[in-house]
Scaffold this active site. Sequence first.
Site, short mmCIF file in Angstrom:
data_model
loop_
_atom_site.label_atom_id
_atom_site.label_comp_id
_atom_site.label_asym_id
_atom_site.label_seq_id
_atom_site.Cartn_x
_atom_site.Cartn_y
_atom_site.Cartn_z
N GLY A 37 28.58 8.95 6.11
CA GLY A 37 28.52 7.59 5.60
C GLY A 37 28.74 7.51 4.11
O GLY A 37 29.33 6.54 3.60
N ASP A 126 13.99 15.81 6.96
CA ASP A 126 15.24 16.29 6.38
C ASP A 126 15.18 17.80 6.19
O ASP A 126 14.16 18.34 5.75
CB ASP A 126 15.48 15.60 5.04
CG ASP A 126 16.95 15.52 4.68
OD1 ASP A 126 17.70 16.41 5.11
OD2 ASP A 126 17.33 14.57 3.97
N ILE A 127 16.28 18.48 6.49
CA ILE A 127 16.36 19.92 6.31
C ILE A 127 17.39 20.27 5.23
O ILE A 127 17.09 20.93 4.24
CB ILE A 127 16.76 20.62 7.64
CG1 ILE A 127 15.77 20.26 8.75
CG2 ILE A 127 16.82 22.14 7.44
CD1 ILE A 127 14.34 20.64 8.47
N LYS A 138 16.86 25.04 -8.66
CA LYS A 138 16.70 26.46 -9.01
C LYS A 138 17.80 26.91 -9.97
O LYS A 138 17.54 27.66 -10.92
CB LYS A 138 16.75 27.31 -7.73
CG LYS A 138 16.71 28.81 -7.98
CD LYS A 138 16.71 29.59 -6.68
CE LYS A 138 16.70 31.10 -6.94
NZ LYS A 138 16.61 31.88 -5.69
N HIS A 283 -17.07 -1.09 -18.37
CA HIS A 283 -17.24 0.35 -18.12
C HIS A 283 -17.42 0.61 -16.63
O HIS A 283 -18.30 1.36 -16.22
CB HIS A 283 -18.40 0.92 -18.94
CG HIS A 283 -18.22 0.78 -20.41
ND1 HIS A 283 -17.94 1.82 -21.25
CD2 HIS A 283 -18.26 -0.33 -21.20
CE1 HIS A 283 -17.82 1.39 -22.50
NE2 HIS A 283 -18.01 0.09 -22.49
N GLY A 312 -15.63 -8.03 -24.64
CA GLY A 312 -14.72 -6.89 -24.53
C GLY A 312 -14.53 -6.39 -23.12
O GLY A 312 -14.04 -5.28 -22.91
N GLU A 335 -10.63 -7.84 -22.93
CA GLU A 335 -9.47 -6.92 -22.95
C GLU A 335 -8.39 -7.33 -21.96
O GLU A 335 -7.21 -7.35 -22.28
CB GLU A 335 -9.95 -5.50 -22.63
CG GLU A 335 -10.76 -4.85 -23.74
CD GLU A 335 -9.89 -4.21 -24.81
OE1 GLU A 335 -8.66 -4.21 -24.66
OE2 GLU A 335 -10.46 -3.72 -25.79
N ASN A 421 -28.49 4.91 -9.92
CA ASN A 421 -29.22 4.09 -8.94
C ASN A 421 -28.98 2.61 -9.24
O ASN A 421 -29.20 2.19 -10.36
CB ASN A 421 -30.71 4.39 -9.04
CG ASN A 421 -31.04 5.82 -8.67
OD1 ASN A 421 -30.78 6.24 -7.55
ND2 ASN A 421 -31.64 6.58 -9.60
#
Length: 520
Positions: A37, A126-127, A138, A283, A312, A335, A421
């Site tokens: 294709g 895929d192979i 490489k 925070h 903030g 912020e 806690n």
Amino acid sequence: MQKKIQSALISVFYKDGLENIINQLHALGATIYSTGGTQKFIEDLKVPCVPVESLTSYPSILGGRVKTLHPSVFGGILGKRDDAQHVAEMKQYNIPEIDLVIVDLYPFEETVASTTEENLIIEKIDIGGPSMIRGAAKNHKDVVVVAAKKDYHLLEEILKEQKGETTLEQRRMFAIKAFDVCTGYDLAISNYFNKTDFINPFNKAKSVLRYGENPHQQGIFYGNQDEVFDKLHGKELSYNNLVDVDAAIQLINEFNTASNSQSAEVPSLGGDLGEAVFGIIKHTNVCGIAQRETVKESWDAALAGDPESAFGGVLVCNGTIDKATAVAINEIFFEVLIAPAYDGDALDILKTKKNRILLQLSTKNSLLTHQYKSVLNGILTQQNDVGNYTEWKEAGGRETTAAEKEDLSFANIIGKHLKSNAIALVKNKQLIGKGCGQTSRIDSLRQSIEKAKQFNFDLNGAVLSSDAFFPFDDCVKIAHAAGITSFIQPGGSIRDNDSIEYCKQNNLAMVITGLRHFKH
């Protein structure tokens, strides 16, 4: 070391984005090899193309499973141009040098997402593609490899600006990207067979941040923020911004889903999902949150819960930010603001501060199903903490009222998004006091009561949520003394009965959920 691209092997599943590259290669006089294709696509552009079959002397066979797996292809990719033996052998066997490999991979993950038919999924493993990509990567000393459509623009720039010549640094850069693509692909296949969904973050797009958690630390984000939100305004998101934004979206997503409770008698997550929810994160902890009929009302109530900590912070909402809300929000420093939509006049107001970050949530803002954390020399992974409760067991001295049910469910969500806690005090679906990150649950309770008193909240009629069980009855006693008469907790302590008995003796409501939300 400069290398000029004089030949290219192009074989891709998706053809979009290739046209400019093919025309540029043709203009530079490069020989193009291709298959199936992709070959037809190239020839339709009126560009000459050499079919791979003319190199291999074999057609595509076994239903397309074998077409490029041949020494004439891989020799051209892997042959070292400065090795006399390699050069001689390539000449002996008529193997052409291949300087550029553009190959993508069969859409394995997309197929897994669209079907459960294993035969269809297997055929998308895929192979040849990964083999060619790895071979070219490489041999990047001599070969350029492009393994993903997102990198086409980099190749286009090189073809245009450098007339097809590449540096070793550029080829190495492409090779690194290619190996990352193969790693992610193999991991997706492994996940499928192992029925897991571990994500390799390093296979994602890389963004270098201004710094990490502290200015002396380097920070990098791997991922695609565009999948979660669009940034409409403001400076680049920092490491800490991203951590808080993640916490904010995790929170607001609780109010965009239906209840998972097992009983119709139990309220949905946080009550009426049609109402607006506004949260304030500091925070990663919730410092203000409320649910009201309008966005403006929910903002006012969320801010009132702790106006001091809101300074903030990161703001998040599940409704459209209108002008009235924007005017109110504009009065404080924050912020980040996150919302699913903004009115035009609201944006005009909010954009008056150039560094203020405005994010619009994607309609598909779901985050990963698993969490990851680096510890020691490894990685911890776990499923996301989903759900509000697995049961709703009335265990106190009286049944909870309808209003208490909604507040308890709301509080249970908030406790889930506080560091343990965790104690959350809620009244009329508004957080009025919280304690988190303390080394004892009693300290968190005292902190939450003091917070409520600091901003003049009346605790009579408020409810209390604990993210884990009460190991003793001391928390129930202290909260009762402050005016709280309704509790929700997961249960599971060997001394559960101490707290339950106290509630029974003092006509207090106690709900056991069976689901703990402990959070480091």
